[in-house]
Design a protein around this motif. Sequence first.
Motif, PDB file in Angstrom:
ATOM      1  N   HIS A 203       0.819  -1.209   0.000  1.00 25.97           N
ATOM      2  CA  HIS A 203       0.000   0.000   0.000  1.00 25.97           C
ATOM      3  C   HIS A 203       0.859   1.268   0.000  1.00 25.97           C
ATOM      4  CE1 HIS A 203      -3.959  -1.893   0.541  1.00 25.97           C
ATOM      5  NE2 HIS A 203      -3.311  -2.795   1.266  1.00 25.97           N
ATOM      6  N   ASP A 204       2.082   1.173   0.479  1.00 28.95           N
ATOM      7  CA  ASP A 204       2.953   2.350   0.509  1.00 28.95           C
ATOM      8  C   ASP A 204       3.392   2.752  -0.894  1.00 28.95           C
ATOM      9  OD1 ASP A 204       2.794   2.499   3.275  1.00 28.95           O
ATOM     10  OD2 ASP A 204       4.532   1.173   3.552  1.00 28.95           O
ATOM     11  N   THR A 205       3.714   1.766  -1.720  1.00 28.23           N
ATOM     12  CA  THR A 205       4.183   2.057  -3.080  1.00 28.23           C
ATOM     13  C   THR A 205       3.107   1.835  -4.134  1.00 28.23           C
ATOM     14  OG1 THR A 205       4.985  -0.212  -3.391  1.00 28.23           O
ATOM     15  CG2 THR A 205       6.517   1.379  -2.422  1.00 28.23           C
ATOM     16  N   ASN A 206       1.917   1.360  -3.703  1.00 27.93           N
ATOM     17  CA  ASN A 206       0.832   1.049  -4.645  1.00 27.93           C
ATOM     18  C   ASN A 206       1.298   0.076  -5.732  1.00 27.93           C
ATOM     19  OD1 ASN A 206      -1.571   2.116  -3.793  1.00 27.93           O
ATOM     20  ND2 ASN A 206      -1.859   3.432  -5.571  1.00 27.93           N
ATOM     21  N   THR A 207       1.983  -0.971  -5.282  1.00 26.93           N
ATOM     22  CA  THR A 207       2.519  -1.976  -6.198  1.00 26.93           C
ATOM     23  C   THR A 207       1.953  -3.347  -5.840  1.00 26.93           C
ATOM     24  OG1 THR A 207       4.592  -0.747  -6.453  1.00 26.93           O
ATOM     25  CG2 THR A 207       4.614  -3.072  -7.088  1.00 26.93           C
ATOM     26  N   LEU A 208       1.433  -4.035  -6.844  1.00 25.25           N
ATOM     27  CA  LEU A 208       0.940  -5.400  -6.655  1.00 25.25           C
ATOM     28  C   LEU A 208       1.972  -6.360  -7.224  1.00 25.25           C
ATOM     29  CD1 LEU A 208      -1.263  -7.410  -5.792  1.00 25.25           C
ATOM     30  CD2 LEU A 208      -2.248  -7.173  -8.079  1.00 25.25           C
ATOM     31  N   GLU A 209       2.490  -7.205  -6.354  1.00 26.81           N
ATOM     32  CA  GLU A 209       3.493  -8.181  -6.750  1.00 26.81           C
ATOM     33  C   GLU A 209       2.818  -9.530  -6.988  1.00 26.81           C
ATOM     34  OE1 GLU A 209       7.459 -10.274  -4.762  1.00 26.81           O
ATOM     35  OE2 GLU A 209       6.717  -8.349  -4.005  1.00 26.81           O
ATOM     36  N   ILE A 210       3.037 -10.099  -8.158  1.00 28.40           N
ATOM     37  CA  ILE A 210       2.473 -11.404  -8.534  1.00 28.40           C
ATOM     38  C   ILE A 210       3.615 -12.334  -8.916  1.00 28.40           C
ATOM     39  CG2 ILE A 210       1.046 -12.641 -10.231  1.00 28.40           C
ATOM     40  CD1 ILE A 210      -0.662 -11.091  -8.340  1.00 28.40           C
ATOM     41  N   SER A 211       3.512 -13.591  -8.522  1.00 33.49           N
ATOM     42  CA  SER A 211       4.570 -14.554  -8.817  1.00 33.49           C
ATOM     43  C   SER A 211       4.689 -14.814 -10.316  1.00 33.49           C
ATOM     44  CB  SER A 211       4.295 -15.874  -8.097  1.00 33.49           C
ATOM     45  OG  SER A 211       5.209 -16.873  -8.509  1.00 33.49           O
ATOM     46  N   ALA A 212       5.890 -14.662 -10.825  1.00 31.89           N
ATOM     47  CA  ALA A 212       6.140 -14.962 -12.235  1.00 31.89           C
ATOM     48  C   ALA A 212       6.184 -16.467 -12.477  1.00 31.89           C
ATOM     49  CB  ALA A 212       7.458 -14.324 -12.673  1.00 31.89           C
ATOM     50  N   LYS A 213       6.378 -17.255 -11.411  1.00 31.84           N
ATOM     51  CA  LYS A 213       6.439 -18.713 -11.544  1.00 31.84           C
ATOM     52  C   LYS A 213       5.053 -19.337 -11.634  1.00 31.84           C
ATOM     53  CE  LYS A 213      10.715 -19.019  -8.847  1.00 31.84           C
ATOM     54  NZ  LYS A 213      11.340 -19.581  -7.620  1.00 31.84           N
ATOM     55  N   ALA A 214       4.024 -18.619 -11.203  1.00 29.31           N
ATOM     56  CA  ALA A 214       2.660 -19.149 -11.229  1.00 29.31           C
ATOM     57  C   ALA A 214       2.165 -19.280 -12.666  1.00 29.31           C
ATOM     58  CB  ALA A 214       1.737 -18.248 -10.427  1.00 29.31           C
ATOM     59  N   THR A 215       1.218 -20.189 -12.876  1.00 25.48           N
ATOM     60  CA  THR A 215       0.615 -20.337 -14.193  1.00 25.48           C
ATOM     61  C   THR A 215      -0.212 -19.096 -14.517  1.00 25.48           C
ATOM     62  OG1 THR A 215      -1.381 -21.381 -13.328  1.00 25.48           O
ATOM     63  CG2 THR A 215       0.477 -22.830 -13.877  1.00 25.48           C
ATOM     64  N   ARG A 216      -0.525 -18.927 -15.785  1.00 22.16           N
ATOM     65  CA  ARG A 216      -1.320 -17.777 -16.191  1.00 22.16           C
ATOM     66  C   ARG A 216      -2.683 -17.780 -15.495  1.00 22.16           C
ATOM     67  NH1 ARG A 216      -1.303 -14.027 -20.301  1.00 22.16           N
ATOM     68  NH2 ARG A 216      -3.359 -13.310 -21.039  1.00 22.16           N
ATOM     69  N   ALA A 217      -3.263 -18.975 -15.332  1.00 19.71           N
ATOM     70  CA  ALA A 217      -4.563 -19.077 -14.659  1.00 19.71           C
ATOM     71  C   ALA A 217      -4.467 -18.615 -13.211  1.00 19.71           C
ATOM     72  CB  ALA A 217      -5.081 -20.514 -14.724  1.00 19.71           C
ATOM     73  N   THR A 218      -3.392 -19.024 -12.523  1.00 16.73           N
ATOM     74  CA  THR A 218      -3.207 -18.616 -11.127  1.00 16.73           C
ATOM     75  C   THR A 218      -2.939 -17.123 -11.025  1.00 16.73           C
ATOM     76  OG1 THR A 218      -2.374 -20.802 -10.521  1.00 16.73           O
ATOM     77  CG2 THR A 218      -1.826 -18.989  -9.050  1.00 16.73           C
ATOM     78  N   GLN A 219      -2.153 -16.587 -11.952  1.00 15.05           N
ATOM     79  CA  GLN A 219      -1.887 -15.151 -11.950  1.00 15.05           C
ATOM     80  C   GLN A 219      -3.182 -14.356 -12.114  1.00 15.05           C
ATOM     81  OE1 GLN A 219       0.939 -14.694 -15.129  1.00 15.05           O
ATOM     82  NE2 GLN A 219       2.699 -15.288 -13.882  1.00 15.05           N
ATOM     83  N   ALA A 220      -4.025 -14.772 -13.083  1.00 15.14           N
ATOM     84  CA  ALA A 220      -5.294 -14.080 -13.304  1.00 15.14           C
ATOM     85  C   ALA A 220      -6.184 -14.178 -12.072  1.00 15.14           C
ATOM     86  CB  ALA A 220      -6.009 -14.675 -14.523  1.00 15.14           C
ATOM     87  N   PHE A 221      -6.231 -15.355 -11.455  1.00 12.36           N
ATOM     88  CA  PHE A 221      -7.069 -15.571 -10.271  1.00 12.36           C
ATOM     89  C   PHE A 221      -6.615 -14.669  -9.127  1.00 12.36           C
ATOM     90  CE2 PHE A 221      -8.524 -17.634  -6.424  1.00 12.36           C
ATOM     91  CZ  PHE A 221      -9.787 -18.083  -6.755  1.00 12.36           C
ATOM     92  N   GLN A 222      -5.302 -14.602  -8.889  1.00 14.53           N
ATOM     93  CA  GLN A 222      -4.789 -13.784  -7.786  1.00 14.53           C
ATOM     94  C   GLN A 222      -5.012 -12.296  -8.040  1.00 14.53           C
ATOM     95  OE1 GLN A 222      -3.774 -14.776  -4.839  1.00 14.53           O
ATOM     96  NE2 GLN A 222      -4.139 -16.904  -5.427  1.00 14.53           N
ATOM     97  N   MET A 223      -4.902 -11.873  -9.286  1.00 10.48           N
ATOM     98  CA  MET A 223      -5.162 -10.472  -9.603  1.00 10.48           C
ATOM     99  C   MET A 223      -6.639 -10.145  -9.400  1.00 10.48           C
ATOM    100  SD  MET A 223      -2.727 -10.160 -12.966  1.00 10.48           S
ATOM    101  CE  MET A 223      -3.371  -8.572 -13.481  1.00 10.48           C
TER     102      MET A 223
END
Length: 463
Positions: A203-223
């Motif tokens: 919240h301090d930098t307004n940055t969302l970090e997502i794992s690059a190792k996750a599958t595309r489906a998991t990345q979309a779900f987490q976002m």
Amino acid sequence: MPPQKLYAGAKLRETRNQLGLTQKDFATKLGVSLPYLNQMENNNRPLSTAVVLALAREFGMDVTELSAGDSERLVSDLREAFADPLFGKTTPALPDLRLVGANAPGFARAFLDLHRAYRQAQEQLASLDEALGREDTTLRLSPWEEVRDFFHYCDNYIDPVDRAAEHFAAQGRDALSLATEALARRKITLRYSSGRILRHLDHDTNTLEISAKATRATQAFQMLHQVALLTQNDLLEATLDLARFQSDESRAIAKIGLANYFAGAALMPYRRFQEAASATRHDLEALADQFGASIEQVAHRLSTLQRPGLKGVPFFFVRVDQAGTITKRHSATRLQFARFGGACPLWNVHRAFETPGRFLRQLAETPDGVRYFCLALAVTKGGGAFHAPVRRYAIGLGCEIDHAGALVYADGMDLGREASFEPIGISCRICERDTCHQRSVPPLERRLKVDHDFRELLPYRIE
């Protein structure tokens, strides 16, 4: 076989109370006498066809909601609870439990809450040395169990959240693009990292970090999960208020569940997903490819298609680990899962670990005579590195045999052959099969006979 009589007194009373009608006014609208309505609400008489039609005509009720699914879940849970040695020989008969489930569901749930509190107290006493080292040893229900029951008794369908997700996805682009745009509108920078963190919003930098190792489906779900927390917070909090959880921990866990629900429903919007499921005959791989989801996400979503007036095939969905512990469970069918202890070892979901990556099919019959088509698949999730831990579990999806024709996986199976169906149960304590070669403990409501000079598979006979 004569048609089964429909007793739905609790549902009838609930409907009347929600409408704010007196018994007299409700009886008038249904076209029945006041004494007749009173008898139906107390389950002394079944609902007539005329009353069922009047409920649909006057109040737009989905008559499938009058089925005894919720009552059967309660009966199954009560039988498991009474399997506890605590009750000894005082176990109520099955007809009595059915009366409680049908006529007093609130009492049944309160009893289950009490039994869970007792079990937790026993577990704490068993590890007293650890408990004494904590300042707060107050006994209370497990937050995880409380949240799981919330979704269980909602039929795993949360209408306001589901519709909000469908509205979010109505723009027509793929879910990953929609999630990225929604984050950009809130001036949140998206960054992919190679660390162990799956998702983290700074919240301090307004940055969302997502794992690059996750599958595309998991990345979309987490976002999408993060989008739910950012854009649907008022809706999630209002839903939590209505649920009235007993602790802050339960509420916090439930909020994760609701955000996950939004993510799955946005990834696979209700109407579009249901139409695709019907068109592909519920082919998990085809649906996963079409919606950019994982097979587990697709299977879970299929079990949530319970929107009134637009229901899909009623599925059960379960996930188990290699120890046989159920980590996810839901049933829109009459099949209920063991709440305490492991599931039936004869169920194909346990055999799935022997053949990872391969779909296993099974025709099964439970002790109550209901038959099911069961599908199981072992899933492995790597950690993205040689020394990273690997997660292994199996998922199970199935439906009652009447719906098997709607599944591509049932093609070529002899659904009409008696010998095709394997006998399975829920758990040994409430399964009454007396010839099961995998039985671990005796059934709850049967007497045993022990003959020291005679031995078959079991060291006792079940009378």
